[in-house]
Design an enzyme around this catalytic site. Structure first.
Site, PDB file in Angstrom:
ATOM      1  CG  HIS A  93      50.235  53.231 -13.663  1.00 56.23           C
ATOM      2  ND1 HIS A  93      50.959  52.673 -14.757  1.00 56.23           N
ATOM      3  CD2 HIS A  93      49.102  52.952 -13.446  1.00 56.23           C
ATOM      4  CE1 HIS A  93      50.271  51.728 -15.091  1.00 56.23           C
ATOM      5  NE2 HIS A  93      48.986  52.021 -14.538  1.00 56.23           N
TER       6      HIS A  93
ATOM      7  CD  GLU B 288      55.769  54.280 -12.732  1.00 60.72           C
ATOM      8  OE1 GLU B 288      56.273  53.253 -13.205  1.00 60.72           O
ATOM      9  OE2 GLU B 288      54.590  54.175 -12.341  1.00 60.72           O
TER      10      GLU B 288
ATOM     11  CB  CYS C  15      53.631  50.636 -17.980  1.00 58.07           C
ATOM     12  SG  CYS C  15      52.604  52.122 -17.602  1.00 58.07           S
TER      13      CYS C  15
ATOM     14  CB  CYS D 220      54.916  55.429 -16.212  1.00 54.52           C
ATOM     15  SG  CYS D 220      53.380  54.968 -15.229  1.00 54.52           S
TER      16      CYS D 220
END
Length: 142
Positions: free
Chosen positions: A46, A48, A76, A79
């Site tokens: 992801h 992040e 999410c 993260c």
């Protein structure tokens, strides 16, 4: 957040969900990334997480105190966990995520006072622009 939006567009070009992130300390960019779990076959890729990895590599430290993470979409659970372990100071996000958001939408993890680290957060920064790139992406997929 403007830089994070540019990174989100890079993700979109490769067919990834357009999410971008930038990590700063004292307004200096120390890490950046965009979504690429599909192209890398890595469910943890992801924006992040990639940004935290980039900053940790550049600084030589897995702890990133005094850092602010700017991300185009509400993070999410995974993260948020990575941000807590990295000990970032602040999170700024654009669009809310009604399906997997872990800050204000589905879960409110950072409101949990029992955590050993607290992160200041602010949502809705450039939310229309951040939301539009996502809605356009999914509209084009249909």
């Amino acid at each position: 957040m403007q830089k994070a939006l540019l990174l989100a567009k890079r993700a979109e070009v490769t067919g990834e969900v357009p999410v971008g992130a930038v990590l700063t300390i004292n307004n200096e960019v120390i890490g950046e990334g965009f979504n690429c779990p599909i192209t890398t076959s890595d469910p943890t890729a992801h924006a992040e997480v990639r940004t935290l990895r980039d900053a940790a590599r550049k600084t030589g430290n897995y702890r990133l105190p005094r850092a602010t993470l700017y991300v185009t979409l509400e993070p999410c659970i995974m993260c948020v966990g990575a941000m807590l372990h990295a000990r970032i100071e602040r999170l700024v996000f654009g669009a809310s995520d009604p399906k997997t958001g872990a800050i204000v939408s589905v879960f409110k993890i950072l409101d949990e006072k029992r955590l050993n680290h607290q992160i200041i957060f602010q949502g809705g920064v450039l939310a229309p622009e951040c939301g539009k790139i996502l809605s356009d992406f999914f509209q084009n997929k249909r």
